[in-house]
Design a protein around this motif. Structure first.
Motif, mmCIF file in Angstrom:
data_model
loop_
_atom_site.group_PDB
_atom_site.id
_atom_site.type_symbol
_atom_site.label_atom_id
_atom_site.label_comp_id
_atom_site.label_asym_id
_atom_site.label_seq_id
_atom_site.Cartn_x
_atom_site.Cartn_y
_atom_site.Cartn_z
ATOM 1 N N GLY A 104 0.882 -1.275 0.004
ATOM 2 C CA GLY A 104 0.208 -0.013 -0.046
ATOM 3 C C GLY A 104 0.908 1.161 -0.059
ATOM 4 N N ASN A 105 0.654 2.016 1.017
ATOM 5 C CA ASN A 105 1.378 3.326 1.256
ATOM 6 C C ASN A 105 2.519 3.140 2.108
ATOM 7 O OD1 ASN A 105 -0.082 5.347 -0.553
ATOM 8 N ND2 ASN A 105 -1.833 4.213 0.530
ATOM 9 N N GLU A 106 2.974 2.036 2.732
ATOM 10 C CA GLU A 106 3.989 1.880 3.593
ATOM 11 C C GLU A 106 5.190 1.221 3.042
ATOM 12 O OE1 GLU A 106 2.746 0.784 7.978
ATOM 13 O OE2 GLU A 106 1.015 0.157 6.817
ATOM 14 N N LEU A 107 6.409 1.997 3.442
ATOM 15 C CA LEU A 107 7.740 1.184 2.918
ATOM 16 C C LEU A 107 8.210 0.404 4.041
ATOM 17 C CD1 LEU A 107 10.435 1.431 1.217
ATOM 18 C CD2 LEU A 107 11.038 3.078 3.048
ATOM 19 N N HIS A 108 8.502 -1.099 3.400
ATOM 20 C CA HIS A 108 9.294 -1.884 4.127
ATOM 21 C C HIS A 108 10.575 -2.217 3.805
ATOM 22 C CE1 HIS A 108 5.196 -3.301 5.944
ATOM 23 N NE2 HIS A 108 4.817 -2.881 4.710
ATOM 24 N N ALA A 109 11.450 -2.365 4.655
ATOM 25 C CA ALA A 109 12.888 -2.798 4.582
ATOM 26 C C ALA A 109 13.486 -4.063 4.948
ATOM 27 C CB ALA A 109 13.866 -1.426 4.953
ATOM 28 N N GLN A 110 14.234 -4.956 4.389
ATOM 29 C CA GLN A 110 14.549 -5.996 4.702
ATOM 30 C C GLN A 110 16.154 -6.221 4.266
ATOM 31 O OE1 GLN A 110 11.624 -8.350 2.779
ATOM 32 N NE2 GLN A 110 11.273 -9.180 4.711
ATOM 33 N N MET A 111 16.948 -7.020 5.116
ATOM 34 C CA MET A 111 18.143 -7.515 4.501
ATOM 35 C C MET A 111 18.149 -9.001 4.199
ATOM 36 S SD MET A 111 21.886 -7.654 6.842
ATOM 37 C CE MET A 111 22.023 -5.800 6.968
ATOM 38 N N ALA A 112 18.805 -9.432 3.216
ATOM 39 C CA ALA A 112 18.829 -10.933 2.855
ATOM 40 C C ALA A 112 20.051 -11.305 2.623
ATOM 41 C CB ALA A 112 17.881 -11.068 1.351
ATOM 42 N N TRP A 113 20.552 -12.497 2.837
ATOM 43 C CA TRP A 113 21.801 -13.391 2.746
ATOM 44 C C TRP A 113 21.506 -14.731 2.188
ATOM 45 C CZ3 TRP A 113 19.678 -11.901 7.120
ATOM 46 C CH2 TRP A 113 19.459 -12.984 8.128
ATOM 47 N N MET A 114 22.596 -15.309 1.600
ATOM 48 C CA MET A 114 22.601 -16.502 1.238
ATOM 49 C C MET A 114 23.043 -17.493 2.567
ATOM 50 S SD MET A 114 20.852 -16.464 -1.274
ATOM 51 C CE MET A 114 20.897 -18.111 -2.335
ATOM 52 N N ASP A 115 22.441 -18.627 2.783
ATOM 53 C CA ASP A 115 23.075 -19.510 3.729
ATOM 54 C C ASP A 115 24.371 -20.573 3.063
ATOM 55 O OD1 ASP A 115 21.910 -21.729 2.919
ATOM 56 O OD2 ASP A 115 20.286 -21.796 4.494
ATOM 57 N N PRO A 116 24.887 -21.220 3.777
ATOM 58 C CA PRO A 116 25.910 -22.148 3.219
ATOM 59 C C PRO A 116 25.449 -23.030 2.271
ATOM 60 C CG PRO A 116 26.241 -21.716 5.559
ATOM 61 C CD PRO A 116 25.177 -21.236 5.200
ATOM 62 N N GLU A 117 23.956 -23.391 2.538
ATOM 63 C CA GLU A 117 23.292 -24.270 1.652
ATOM 64 C C GLU A 117 22.939 -23.709 0.220
ATOM 65 O OE1 GLU A 117 22.732 -24.779 4.907
ATOM 66 O OE2 GLU A 117 24.447 -26.133 4.902
ATOM 67 N N GLY A 118 23.121 -22.258 0.239
ATOM 68 C CA GLY A 118 22.497 -21.663 -0.919
ATOM 69 C C GLY A 118 20.970 -20.978 -0.954
ATOM 70 N N ILE A 119 20.477 -20.921 0.348
ATOM 71 C CA ILE A 119 18.945 -20.827 0.487
ATOM 72 C C ILE A 119 19.067 -19.319 1.062
ATOM 73 C CG2 ILE A 119 16.940 -21.366 1.643
ATOM 74 C CD1 ILE A 119 17.878 -24.317 1.846
ATOM 75 N N GLU A 120 18.175 -18.459 0.475
ATOM 76 C CA GLU A 120 18.210 -16.953 0.811
ATOM 77 C C GLU A 120 17.473 -16.964 2.153
ATOM 78 O OE1 GLU A 120 17.455 -13.392 -1.648
ATOM 79 O OE2 GLU A 120 15.317 -13.460 -0.617
#
Length: 573
Positions: free
Chosen positions: A555-571
């Protein structure tokens, strides 16, 4: 017979009854609309039309945005009760009886403007000078909480008496936490203002904590809410084809909000935003401000100077909203903002209708002048016959039930500051060599202060679409052992540069929005050899992490996240 809006809505598919309350806290007047969601039923939108001290006015859907406090900070009168003749004297008399001196706090109207975005411009300073101060010891969040609590109690009393099983209905949703809230706000308000409103709901006790508020509280701009209202009432859909556009002008007490949309669906109803929404602090209260300034100058030295407060009150109640073609009030109206914003949209051929809503639109003079300015451009000016002051609260409920705007335009550039590798061939890098360059633990030369845009301004944003950029974090062993979290800051740029790159070129227009923190124990750092000298990094290795900064809008709300890959290649997030 079902209304147009009811025919367009879907049956509520939830398993439990829910109540949706939409608050329109206006600069001068405020209102509430609601919808009772029963499983298997088509929701209807209703308005609260009875408030204390307004019982004699049938169908009155708004109350003044005013609160009186006593010197102890207790709420003594709100809304229509606070503007009754003699109420101030009555409160003052009680206070005098309790003590030799007393202090009455009066934050409204206009207390809502204390959380407006502040730019430091001459317009912002003008607004600041016209806003009454908050009562001593009160924050704007506390005042908003008191006002929201009052509106909720009025809504509770209305539902309990207006519905056959009203008491049981209210008790069933209140006891189970099945009340969701929608708050409307001016087009220019963003994360900070939304946080203040959400905190006020928590402080008022309407939701138990911030965590629940994140799931039970929604926000909608006044312009988008007005679009929903217009569509629900068939005002814009009679002749609009796919590709046709409309402009919503919400002329309210504090702001004039301008939005432009285009119809995108051949079956059903869907719209996309086609320009950055605009918001100008030239609503009806500033007409009164200009009227006061004019009268102070005109009546200075006369016997009527001390009556200016009374004259301005009379002006507000009659002259300002009545159809009046006399030149004497033209000095108080400024229409160039509406006209210039439409010109900024470049007047594409598909733009056909302008819908005028909001309490200020009740002025026939304003309607006449808007029509004179815009009809030569081929635009059809539409003002609803009635209930324009309910457009935002009704439209906010409609927004909750069925979001018709599928694509929005980013108002500003969103991103974060990074330190790219130093490039000796880059003029911008060489210019900052002495002030911003440094050697990282990897032994590479980098330069600080580069704004890495993740979501540029004027970018079309689909609902829940994600925008991401990859970044790296480099730490030596000592720093890694001490650091408990990895942080990244989300910033926005509000200036005029179409491609902002460096913070030092326009520092006043970069605004920090939020900080995302991640526990370092969750992150898969890896060791890498360093090019740094033994003196710079004795162990010759450093810790390295690649991660993504992700921005999205619900909608009108901003969402911020951080993502990374684990050793098995899963985000992971």
């Amino acid at each position: 017979m079902a209304t147009t809006s009811t025919r367009q809505r879907k049956v509520y598919g939830g398993s439990r009854r829910k109540l949706v309350l939409a608050f329109d806290i206006g600069t001068t007047f405020s209102g509430v609309s609601y919808s009772i969601l029963d499983p298997g039923q088509v929701p209807e939108i209703k308005g609260v039309t009875r408030f204390p001290a307004h019982e004699h006015i049938r169908g009155e859907s708004k109350i003044p945005t005013v609160i009186y406090y006593d010197r102890a900070g207790n709420v003594r009168a709100v809304g229509a009760e606070a503007v009754q003749e003699g109420v101030v004297n009555d409160i003052a008399l009680e206070e005098v009886q309790e003590a030799n001196k007393w202090k009455l706090g009066f934050p409204g109207p206009r207390f809502k403007l204390h959380i407006r975005p502040k730019s430091g411009s001459s317009e912002s300073n003008r607004i600041a000078n016209s806003i009454p101060a908050l009562p001593p010891g009160k924050t704007v969040v506390q005042v908003l909480a008191d006002f929201l609590l009052y509106l909720t109690k009025c809504t509770q009393a209305y539902i309990q008496t207006a519905h056959a099983n009203g008491r049981d209905l209210w008790d069933s949703v209140a006891s189970s936490g099945n009340i969701d809230y929608v708050l409307s706000h001016p087009n220019s308000w963003e994360g900070y203002q939304q946080t203040q409103l959400r905190d006020a709901l928590v402080l008022a006790g309407l939701v138990p904590d911030v965590e629940q508020a994140l799931s039970r509280v929604s926000f909608v701009t006044e312009g988008e809410a007005s679009l929903h209202f217009a569509i629900d009432h068939g005002l814009a859909m009679r002749n609009i084809q796919v590709g046709d556009g409309i402009v919503i002008v919400d002329a309210g007490g504090g702001t004039i909000d301008v939005c432009a949309y285009r119809k995108t669906a051949s079956s059903g109803i869907a719209f996309e935003e086609i320009a950055v929404p605009q918001c100008h602090f030239h609503g009806s209260v500033f007409v009164s401000v200009l009227a006061r300034l004019f009268l102070q100058d005109y009546l200075e030295g006369s016997e009527f100077y001390d009556d200016i407060d009374h004259v301005v009150r009379c002006f507000d109640k009659s002259t300002k909203v009545q159809s009046d073609k006399r030149r004497s009030i033209k000095v108080f109206f400024n229409l160039r903002y509406v006209h210039s914003e439409l010109q900024e949209f470049n007047m594409p051929f598909f733009l056909q209708h302008v819908i005028l809503v909001g309490g200020f639109s009740a002025s026939d003079w304003l309607l006449e002048k808007v029509d004179e300015a815009l009809r030569p451009l081929g635009l059809n000016i539409i003002r609803p016959d009635s209930h324009v002051n309910k457009a935002v609260s009704d439209g906010a409920v409609s927004f909750y039930l069925n979001r018709l705007v599928k694509t929005r335009i980013s108002k500003v550039a969103y991103g974060t500051f990074a330190s790219p590798l130093y490039d000796p061939n880059n003029d911008e890098h060489r210019r900052r060599q002495s002030s911003a360059s440094y050697t990282s633990v990897s032994g590479e030369r980098r330069i600080r202060g580069f704004f890495q845009a993740i979501l540029p301004k004027n970018t079309p944003i689909l609902e829940d679409a994600e925008f991401r950029r990859n970044f790296v974090s480099q730490l030596d062993s000592k720093s890694k052992d001490k650091m408990k979290t990895i942080d990244y800051e989300v910033w926005c740029y509000k200036g005029s540069d179409p491609d902002p790159r460096w913070k030092d070129t326009d520092p006043g227009n970069f605004v920090k929005l939020c900080t995302v923190q991640i526990d370092t124990s969750r992150l898969p750092f890896t060791r890498k050899p360093s090019k740094a000298s033994r003196k710079e990094l004795p162990e010759k290795e450093f810790w390295f992490l690649t991660y993504s900064c992700i921005l999205s809008f619900s909608g009108n709300e901003l969402h911020a996240q951080m993502a990374w890959m684990d050793p098995e290649g899963i985000e992971k997030r």
